[in-house]
Design a protein around this motif. Structure first.
Motif, PDB file in Angstrom:
ATOM      1  N   LYS A 239       0.702  -1.516   0.080  1.00 39.73           N
ATOM      2  CA  LYS A 239       0.192  -0.014   0.237  1.00 39.73           C
ATOM      3  C   LYS A 239       0.783   1.229  -0.162  1.00 39.73           C
ATOM      4  O   LYS A 239       1.929   0.911   0.788  1.00 39.73           O
ATOM      5  CB  LYS A 239      -0.655  -0.187   1.109  1.00 39.73           C
ATOM      6  CG  LYS A 239      -1.771  -1.013   0.941  1.00 39.73           C
ATOM      7  CD  LYS A 239      -2.848  -1.266   1.924  1.00 39.73           C
ATOM      8  CE  LYS A 239      -4.019  -1.592   2.420  1.00 39.73           C
ATOM      9  NZ  LYS A 239      -4.847  -1.608   3.654  1.00 39.73           N
ATOM     10  N   THR A 240      -0.188   1.851   0.075  1.00 40.63           N
ATOM     11  CA  THR A 240       0.875   3.720   0.169  1.00 40.63           C
ATOM     12  C   THR A 240       1.200   4.809   0.735  1.00 40.63           C
ATOM     13  O   THR A 240      -0.432   3.954   2.100  1.00 40.63           O
ATOM     14  CB  THR A 240       0.365   4.283  -1.439  1.00 40.63           C
ATOM     15  OG1 THR A 240      -1.066   5.021  -0.934  1.00 40.63           O
ATOM     16  CG2 THR A 240       0.784   3.892  -3.047  1.00 40.63           C
ATOM     17  N   SER A 241       1.839   5.283   1.125  1.00 43.66           N
ATOM     18  CA  SER A 241       1.199   6.022   2.221  1.00 43.66           C
ATOM     19  C   SER A 241      -0.210   7.031   2.175  1.00 43.66           C
ATOM     20  O   SER A 241      -1.039   7.125   3.704  1.00 43.66           O
ATOM     21  CB  SER A 241       2.532   7.149   3.205  1.00 43.66           C
ATOM     22  OG  SER A 241       2.601   8.424   1.791  1.00 43.66           O
ATOM     23  N   ASP A 242      -0.031   7.463   1.123  1.00 39.04           N
ATOM     24  CA  ASP A 242      -1.968   8.102   0.701  1.00 39.04           C
ATOM     25  C   ASP A 242      -2.597   6.901   1.528  1.00 39.04           C
ATOM     26  O   ASP A 242      -3.376   7.600   1.484  1.00 39.04           O
ATOM     27  CB  ASP A 242      -1.865   8.172  -0.591  1.00 39.04           C
ATOM     28  CG  ASP A 242      -1.541   9.417  -0.727  1.00 39.04           C
ATOM     29  OD1 ASP A 242      -0.775  10.304   0.049  1.00 39.04           O
ATOM     30  OD2 ASP A 242      -1.092  10.128  -2.715  1.00 39.04           O
TER      31      ASP A 242
ATOM     32  N   PHE B 115      -4.087   1.471   8.055  1.00 34.26           N
ATOM     33  CA  PHE B 115      -3.097   0.999   6.972  1.00 34.26           C
ATOM     34  C   PHE B 115      -2.917  -0.477   6.806  1.00 34.26           C
ATOM     35  O   PHE B 115      -2.939  -1.184   5.695  1.00 34.26           O
ATOM     36  CB  PHE B 115      -2.143   1.403   6.893  1.00 34.26           C
ATOM     37  CG  PHE B 115      -0.791   0.927   6.295  1.00 34.26           C
ATOM     38  CD1 PHE B 115       0.022   1.554   4.723  1.00 34.26           C
ATOM     39  CD2 PHE B 115       0.270   0.123   6.646  1.00 34.26           C
ATOM     40  CE1 PHE B 115       0.744   1.155   4.338  1.00 34.26           C
ATOM     41  CE2 PHE B 115       1.202  -0.315   5.782  1.00 34.26           C
ATOM     42  CZ  PHE B 115       1.225   0.372   4.250  1.00 34.26           C
ATOM     43  N   SER B 116      -3.353  -1.424   7.481  1.00 31.07           N
ATOM     44  CA  SER B 116      -2.700  -2.540   7.987  1.00 31.07           C
ATOM     45  C   SER B 116      -3.928  -3.047   8.381  1.00 31.07           C
ATOM     46  O   SER B 116      -4.279  -4.651   8.102  1.00 31.07           O
ATOM     47  CB  SER B 116      -1.977  -3.011   9.369  1.00 31.07           C
ATOM     48  OG  SER B 116      -2.989  -2.699  10.322  1.00 31.07           O
TER      49      SER B 116
ATOM     50  N   VAL C 196       7.511   0.577   7.085  1.00 33.00           N
ATOM     51  CA  VAL C 196       7.060  -0.713   8.035  1.00 33.00           C
ATOM     52  C   VAL C 196       8.132  -1.832   7.916  1.00 33.00           C
ATOM     53  O   VAL C 196       8.915  -1.395   7.027  1.00 33.00           O
ATOM     54  CB  VAL C 196       6.029  -1.063   7.316  1.00 33.00           C
ATOM     55  CG1 VAL C 196       4.830  -0.075   6.828  1.00 33.00           C
ATOM     56  CG2 VAL C 196       6.316  -1.422   5.724  1.00 33.00           C
ATOM     57  N   GLY C 197       7.481  -2.939   9.490  1.00 33.63           N
ATOM     58  CA  GLY C 197       8.458  -3.970   9.400  1.00 33.63           C
ATOM     59  C   GLY C 197       7.232  -5.301   9.047  1.00 33.63           C
ATOM     60  O   GLY C 197       6.889  -5.249   8.357  1.00 33.63           O
ATOM     61  N   ASN C 198       7.416  -6.153   9.750  1.00 33.11           N
ATOM     62  CA  ASN C 198       6.991  -7.436   9.880  1.00 33.11           C
ATOM     63  C   ASN C 198       5.887  -6.361  10.458  1.00 33.11           C
ATOM     64  O   ASN C 198       4.406  -7.440   9.569  1.00 33.11           O
ATOM     65  CB  ASN C 198       7.278  -8.317  10.265  1.00 33.11           C
ATOM     66  CG  ASN C 198       8.551  -9.625   9.422  1.00 33.11           C
ATOM     67  OD1 ASN C 198       8.746  -8.979   8.798  1.00 33.11           O
ATOM     68  ND2 ASN C 198       9.627  -9.071  10.548  1.00 33.11           N
ATOM     69  N   SER C 199       5.417  -6.664  11.709  1.00 37.35           N
ATOM     70  CA  SER C 199       4.279  -6.559  12.176  1.00 37.35           C
ATOM     71  C   SER C 199       3.862  -5.012  12.560  1.00 37.35           C
ATOM     72  O   SER C 199       2.748  -4.678  12.893  1.00 37.35           O
ATOM     73  CB  SER C 199       3.999  -7.076  13.082  1.00 37.35           C
ATOM     74  OG  SER C 199       4.437  -7.240  14.102  1.00 37.35           O
ATOM     75  N   SER C 200       5.554  -4.285  12.062  1.00 39.90           N
ATOM     76  CA  SER C 200       5.366  -2.998  12.779  1.00 39.90           C
ATOM     77  C   SER C 200       5.074  -1.929  11.830  1.00 39.90           C
ATOM     78  O   SER C 200       5.376  -2.100  10.938  1.00 39.90           O
ATOM     79  CB  SER C 200       6.723  -2.630  13.808  1.00 39.90           C
ATOM     80  OG  SER C 200       7.731  -2.632  12.912  1.00 39.90           O
ATOM     81  N   MET C 201       4.789  -0.813  12.093  1.00 42.52           N
ATOM     82  CA  MET C 201       4.798   0.576  11.347  1.00 42.52           C
ATOM     83  C   MET C 201       5.110   1.348  12.050  1.00 42.52           C
ATOM     84  O   MET C 201       4.668   2.224  13.842  1.00 42.52           O
ATOM     85  CB  MET C 201       3.010   0.782  11.166  1.00 42.52           C
ATOM     86  CG  MET C 201       2.236  -0.506  10.509  1.00 42.52           C
ATOM     87  SD  MET C 201       0.926  -0.900   9.944  1.00 42.52           S
ATOM     88  CE  MET C 201       0.831  -1.165  11.897  1.00 42.52           C
TER      89      MET C 201
ATOM     90  N   ILE D  78       7.268   3.173  -2.483  1.00 39.58           N
ATOM     91  CA  ILE D  78       7.997   4.676  -1.853  1.00 39.58           C
ATOM     92  C   ILE D  78       7.494   4.424  -3.839  1.00 39.58           C
ATOM     93  O   ILE D  78       8.058   4.535  -4.390  1.00 39.58           O
ATOM     94  CB  ILE D  78       8.804   4.117  -1.318  1.00 39.58           C
ATOM     95  CG1 ILE D  78       8.583   3.311  -0.090  1.00 39.58           C
ATOM     96  CG2 ILE D  78       9.443   5.864  -0.995  1.00 39.58           C
ATOM     97  CD1 ILE D  78      10.374   3.723   0.723  1.00 39.58           C
ATOM     98  N   ARG D  79       7.540   6.320  -3.658  1.00 36.23           N
ATOM     99  CA  ARG D  79       6.508   6.930  -4.537  1.00 36.23           C
ATOM    100  C   ARG D  79       7.234   7.921  -4.903  1.00 36.23           C
ATOM    101  O   ARG D  79       7.880   8.539  -6.157  1.00 36.23           O
ATOM    102  CB  ARG D  79       5.133   7.682  -4.657  1.00 36.23           C
ATOM    103  CG  ARG D  79       4.214   6.116  -4.705  1.00 36.23           C
ATOM    104  CD  ARG D  79       3.013   6.552  -4.378  1.00 36.23           C
ATOM    105  NE  ARG D  79       2.766   6.801  -3.702  1.00 36.23           N
ATOM    106  CZ  ARG D  79       2.040   7.531  -3.083  1.00 36.23           C
ATOM    107  NH1 ARG D  79       0.788   7.664  -4.073  1.00 36.23           N
ATOM    108  NH2 ARG D  79       1.990   8.536  -1.688  1.00 36.23           N
ATOM    109  N   ASN D  80       8.646   8.479  -3.769  1.00 36.21           N
ATOM    110  CA  ASN D  80       9.203   9.812  -4.378  1.00 36.21           C
ATOM    111  C   ASN D  80      10.020  10.008  -3.204  1.00 36.21           C
ATOM    112  O   ASN D  80      10.259   9.045  -2.065  1.00 36.21           O
ATOM    113  CB  ASN D  80       7.855  10.866  -4.323  1.00 36.21           C
ATOM    114  CG  ASN D  80       7.409  11.384  -2.848  1.00 36.21           C
ATOM    115  OD1 ASN D  80       7.374  11.110  -1.883  1.00 36.21           O
ATOM    116  ND2 ASN D  80       6.127  11.216  -2.719  1.00 36.21           N
TER     117      ASN D  80
END
Length: 182
Positions: free
Chosen positions: A6-9, A50-51, A84-89, A132-134
């Motif tokens: 997913k994107t941060s948006d 997000f998740s 993001v990690g495995n289960s963390s953000m 990551i887009r920019n």
């Protein structure tokens, strides 16, 4: 079925609230604890969005109150996933206040909340990857990696079983400290 990336948006949360007199401290400014509570809500909403999971706060990295917030101002919190990690953000949160009468906007705080996604049994669960887009998103992601790495190194260095005074050549004369080992 949730997306693998997913994107941060996809995580963005904007929370705005009018600051009321009952949120103020003894000096008439908005209480920092109240702002932290709002930030925690924004971090939860952002990470959960997000998740697609219930999320808990694992830690808060550095909270600097840059400008006071006045009663009657609008406070806006902008939150989005930086890492993001495995289960963390890591959720980055920017806090701004706006004087309703003048329109003046002040940057009041920026902070980083580490959140962990949990299932219905309280077990950590995998989160989607981050697209990551920019350059700005890459900078935020890399800054989070560096912050996590330096935090882990500092924790390891100062564990009581690892601490060696001889490794810390620091002159404490200029600090407000008196050492009296027994």
């Amino acid at each position: 079925m949730q997306s693998k990336f997913k994107t941060s948006d996809d995580s963005e949360i904007i929370l705005t609230e009018l600051m009321q007199p009952n949120y103020s401290n003894f000096s008439g400014k908005i209480h920092g604890g109240f702002i932290l509570s709002l930030m925690d809500k924004a971090a939860f909403a952002c990470a959960s969005k997000f998740s697609g999971q219930y999320c808990v706060t694992a830690s808060v990295n550095r909270v600097d109150f840059l400008n006071p917030i006045e009663v009657g101002e609008l406070v806006t919190m902008k939150a989005r996933i930086n890492y993001v990690g495995n289960s963390s953000m890591v959720v980055g949160i920017r806090v701004e206040s706006q004087n309703i009468q003048t329109g003046e906007v002040k940057h009041c705080n920026s902070s980083y909340f580490s959140m962990v996604a949990k299932d219905e049994n309280g077990k950590s669960v995998k989160v989607p990857g981050l697209v990551i887009r920019n350059n700005n998103e890459l900078r935020r992601f890399l800054r989070s990696i560096k912050r996590l790495k330096s935090s882990n190194e500092r924790d390891e260095e100062f564990k009581s079983e690892n601490f060696k005074q001889s490794q810390h050549d620091v002159n404490l004369d200029s600090y407000n400290v008196k050492i009296e080992f027994n």
